[in-house]
Design a protein around this motif. Structure first.
Motif, PDB file in Angstrom:
ATOM      1  N   PRO A  35      -6.587   1.800  41.985  1.00  0.00           N
ATOM      2  CA  PRO A  35      -7.425   3.075  41.030  1.00  0.00           C
ATOM      3  C   PRO A  35      -8.429   3.918  41.546  1.00  0.00           C
ATOM      4  O   PRO A  35      -8.769   2.845  42.431  1.00  0.00           O
ATOM      5  CB  PRO A  35      -7.774   1.875  40.042  1.00  0.00           C
ATOM      6  N   VAL A  36      -7.875   5.009  41.354  1.00  0.00           N
ATOM      7  CA  VAL A  36      -9.224   5.383  41.992  1.00  0.00           C
ATOM      8  C   VAL A  36     -11.005   5.649  40.234  1.00  0.00           C
ATOM      9  O   VAL A  36     -10.209   5.619  39.409  1.00  0.00           O
ATOM     10  CB  VAL A  36      -9.025   7.530  41.791  1.00  0.00           C
ATOM     11  N   LYS A  37     -12.055   5.243  40.803  1.00  0.00           N
ATOM     12  CA  LYS A  37     -13.071   5.849  40.041  1.00  0.00           C
ATOM     13  C   LYS A  37     -13.950   6.372  40.447  1.00  0.00           C
ATOM     14  O   LYS A  37     -14.309   7.333  41.272  1.00  0.00           O
ATOM     15  CB  LYS A  37     -13.816   3.939  40.800  1.00  0.00           C
ATOM     16  N   PHE A  38     -14.209   7.035  38.947  1.00  0.00           N
ATOM     17  CA  PHE A  38     -15.956   7.716  38.942  1.00  0.00           C
ATOM     18  C   PHE A  38     -16.808   6.314  38.217  1.00  0.00           C
ATOM     19  O   PHE A  38     -16.773   6.154  37.386  1.00  0.00           O
ATOM     20  CB  PHE A  38     -15.310   8.955  37.790  1.00  0.00           C
ATOM     21  N   ARG A  39     -17.990   7.551  38.451  1.00  0.00           N
ATOM     22  CA  ARG A  39     -18.598   6.718  38.142  1.00  0.00           C
ATOM     23  C   ARG A  39     -19.772   7.882  37.584  1.00  0.00           C
ATOM     24  O   ARG A  39     -20.287   8.288  38.121  1.00  0.00           O
ATOM     25  CB  ARG A  39     -19.358   5.413  38.796  1.00  0.00           C
ATOM     26  N   MET A  40     -19.847   8.010  36.228  1.00  0.00           N
ATOM     27  CA  MET A  40     -21.077   9.214  35.720  1.00  0.00           C
ATOM     28  C   MET A  40     -21.160   8.378  34.100  1.00  0.00           C
ATOM     29  O   MET A  40     -21.159   7.586  33.462  1.00  0.00           O
ATOM     30  CB  MET A  40     -19.275  10.375  35.322  1.00  0.00           C
ATOM     31  N   ASN A  41     -22.056   8.786  34.197  1.00  0.00           N
ATOM     32  CA  ASN A  41     -22.607   9.075  31.770  1.00  0.00           C
ATOM     33  C   ASN A  41     -22.759   7.272  32.222  1.00  0.00           C
ATOM     34  O   ASN A  41     -22.584   6.881  30.147  1.00  0.00           O
ATOM     35  CB  ASN A  41     -21.772   9.623  31.599  1.00  0.00           C
ATOM     36  N   GLY A  42     -22.767   6.619  33.093  1.00  0.00           N
ATOM     37  CA  GLY A  42     -22.759   4.947  32.614  1.00  0.00           C
ATOM     38  C   GLY A  42     -21.935   4.409  32.131  1.00  0.00           C
ATOM     39  O   GLY A  42     -22.099   3.144  32.045  1.00  0.00           O
ATOM     40  N   GLU A  43     -20.418   5.417  32.444  1.00  0.00           N
ATOM     41  CA  GLU A  43     -19.536   4.235  32.385  1.00  0.00           C
ATOM     42  C   GLU A  43     -18.591   4.578  34.046  1.00  0.00           C
ATOM     43  O   GLU A  43     -18.645   4.895  34.831  1.00  0.00           O
ATOM     44  CB  GLU A  43     -18.465   5.677  31.854  1.00  0.00           C
ATOM     45  N   VAL A  44     -17.582   3.309  33.869  1.00  0.00           N
ATOM     46  CA  VAL A  44     -17.089   3.150  35.050  1.00  0.00           C
ATOM     47  C   VAL A  44     -15.485   3.583  34.388  1.00  0.00           C
ATOM     48  O   VAL A  44     -15.056   2.959  33.617  1.00  0.00           O
ATOM     49  CB  VAL A  44     -16.521   1.922  35.519  1.00  0.00           C
ATOM     50  N   VAL A  45     -14.941   5.168  35.012  1.00  0.00           N
ATOM     51  CA  VAL A  45     -13.810   5.087  34.605  1.00  0.00           C
ATOM     52  C   VAL A  45     -12.978   4.934  35.920  1.00  0.00           C
ATOM     53  O   VAL A  45     -13.070   5.051  37.394  1.00  0.00           O
ATOM     54  CB  VAL A  45     -13.972   6.913  35.061  1.00  0.00           C
ATOM     55  N   ASP A  46     -11.465   4.438  35.742  1.00  0.00           N
ATOM     56  CA  ASP A  46     -10.591   4.239  36.475  1.00  0.00           C
ATOM     57  C   ASP A  46      -9.135   4.673  36.130  1.00  0.00           C
ATOM     58  O   ASP A  46      -8.586   4.925  35.673  1.00  0.00           O
ATOM     59  CB  ASP A  46     -10.457   2.528  36.597  1.00  0.00           C
ATOM     60  N   THR A  70      -0.778   8.588  34.738  1.00  0.00           N
ATOM     61  CA  THR A  70      -1.735   7.618  35.299  1.00  0.00           C
ATOM     62  C   THR A  70      -2.170   7.411  33.573  1.00  0.00           C
ATOM     63  O   THR A  70      -2.285   8.184  32.353  1.00  0.00           O
ATOM     64  CB  THR A  70      -2.385   8.660  35.526  1.00  0.00           C
ATOM     65  N   MET A  71      -3.265   5.958  33.578  1.00  0.00           N
ATOM     66  CA  MET A  71      -2.989   5.412  32.659  1.00  0.00           C
ATOM     67  C   MET A  71      -5.502   5.488  32.766  1.00  0.00           C
ATOM     68  O   MET A  71      -5.637   5.260  34.289  1.00  0.00           O
ATOM     69  CB  MET A  71      -3.337   3.594  32.227  1.00  0.00           C
ATOM     70  N   ILE A  72      -6.189   5.966  32.376  1.00  0.00           N
ATOM     71  CA  ILE A  72      -7.427   6.806  32.621  1.00  0.00           C
ATOM     72  C   ILE A  72      -8.261   4.984  31.183  1.00  0.00           C
ATOM     73  O   ILE A  72      -8.204   5.331  30.255  1.00  0.00           O
ATOM     74  CB  ILE A  72      -7.533   7.574  31.881  1.00  0.00           C
ATOM     75  N   ARG A  73      -8.788   4.878  32.349  1.00  0.00           N
ATOM     76  CA  ARG A  73      -9.806   3.164  31.656  1.00  0.00           C
ATOM     77  C   ARG A  73     -11.212   4.041  31.872  1.00  0.00           C
ATOM     78  O   ARG A  73     -11.937   4.185  32.022  1.00  0.00           O
ATOM     79  CB  ARG A  73      -9.642   1.758  31.690  1.00  0.00           C
ATOM     80  N   PHE A  74     -11.641   3.530  30.664  1.00  0.00           N
ATOM     81  CA  PHE A  74     -13.464   3.489  30.285  1.00  0.00           C
ATOM     82  C   PHE A  74     -13.478   2.240  30.281  1.00  0.00           C
ATOM     83  O   PHE A  74     -14.014   1.719  28.747  1.00  0.00           O
ATOM     84  CB  PHE A  74     -13.438   4.399  28.727  1.00  0.00           C
ATOM     85  N   GLU A  75     -14.422   1.698  31.034  1.00  0.00           N
ATOM     86  CA  GLU A  75     -14.466   0.725  31.110  1.00  0.00           C
ATOM     87  C   GLU A  75     -15.602  -0.277  30.162  1.00  0.00           C
ATOM     88  O   GLU A  75     -15.387  -1.051  29.281  1.00  0.00           O
ATOM     89  CB  GLU A  75     -15.221   0.162  32.367  1.00  0.00           C
TER      90      GLU A  75
END
Ligand SMILES: [Zn+2]
Length: 316
Positions: free
Chosen positions: A159-170, A183-188
């Motif tokens: 997965p490609v990960k983004f770390r923003m606004n206290g969230e990890v988005v995969d 693509t599935m987009i997960r907000f951990e």
């Protein structure tokens, strides 16, 4: 629970069966569509079009949008039809004044990507599957504007990960399912996964084989999603109601049952017309909202059964 997924696949292969790749609703009056906002987690919002205004999606116009908001800027999932961008921007501005920094897509269909170029011009960086970018190049509605083509792309793999606004988005790539670039987009932290259209609970499954989708891939994507999701994870389809992972089981079983009936009829030498006439979805029709509404050249059920037939035939 993973044992629920132990089943063998019939060998299938990609096919040249041509379903309509366009999700553009002919004759839809975009001025009548309102954008409705739902808060699903402290800084995560879902935007949907109003009901009864899109001939192709009676329950809610266009595809669902996700907005992760906060001081790091906005991370956006999908953009709806291009004609709705002004209304979508107005809805986002009610949530947050922050810049829209990143835009990801669940898949290429223009009820999800039509507004991409508009949001790129507002400053967003578009990040998609490499396959989705190729599909966009073949789609006249998207290819006419180079801003619709992603700046950053990724393939199958981690997965490609983004770390923003206290969230990890995969951004979790899945193999060819609803299209070739899903693509599935997960907000951990929010425990939410936006799953696009390889699952739908309004109408029967739609596999866009003209854009690289495969039935086998859709079944694998359902299995992958089931294994990634926890019992309380909110799964957000591109259309229809929000579900949890247990809702995937009857959906998977329905696909397998229809597949097995169609396989049986193929074994008896039936043509596609004869298979359609056999109404193999009849036991499910009452439980699938929108299943008998028009979709493509017939009903949603017809489109599904035709796809299953073509996939099985080409897999021989
Ligand atoms: Zn779609």
């Amino acid at each position: 629970m993973k044992a629920a997924w132990r089943f063998s696949f019939t060998v299938l292969a990609a096919t040249t069966f041509c379903a309509s790749a366009s999700a553009q609703p002919a004759g839809t009056d975009f001025s009548k569509i309102e954008i409705l906002t739902e808060k699903i987690a402290p800084n995560l919002y879902l935007l949907s079009g109003s009901a009864g205004t899109d001939a192709n999606h009676e329950d809610a116009a266009g595809g669902r949008i996700g907005i992760l908001a906060g001081s790091d800027g906005i991370f956006m999932v999908d953009t709806q039809y291009a004609q709705l961008t002004d209304k979508v921007v107005a809805a986002i501005r009610k949530i947050s004044p922050a810049p829209i920094r990143f835009l990801a897509n669940t898949h290429v269909h223009i009820d999800h990507t039509g507004g991409d170029a508009n949001f790129v011009k507002l400053g967003a960086t578009l990040v998609t599957r490499e396959e989705l970018r190729d599909e966009a190049l073949r789609n006249p509605a998207l290819a006419k504007d180079p801003a619709s083509l992603a700046t950053v792309t990724y393939g199958l793999g981690a997965p490609v990960k983004f770390r923003m606004n206290g969230e990890v988005v995969d951004l979790i790539p899945v193999r060819a399912a609803h299209t070739g670039g899903d693509t599935m987009i997960r907000f951990e932290n929010a425990n939410v996964i936006m799953i696009g259209d390889f699952y739908r609970n309004y109408g029967y499954p739609y596999i866009d084989t003209a854009n690289g989708g495969t039935l086998k891939g859709a079944l694998e994507a359902l299995e992958a999603l089931y294994n990634i999701a926890g019992p309380d994870t909110k799964l957000v389809p591109g259309h229809g109601t929000i579900i949890n992972r247990n809702d995937l089981l009857p959906y998977r079983d329905m696909i397998l049952a229809v597949q097995s009936k169609v396989q049986q009829l193929i074994g008896q030498g039936k043509t596609m017309q004869e298979v359609l006439a056999a109404k193999v979805t009849a036991t499910y029709d009452a439980k699938v909202p929108g299943g008998l509404l028009p979709a493509g050249n017939g009903t949603s059920a017809d489109r599904f059964v035709s796809m299953v037939y073509s996939q099985l035939k080409s897999g021989k």
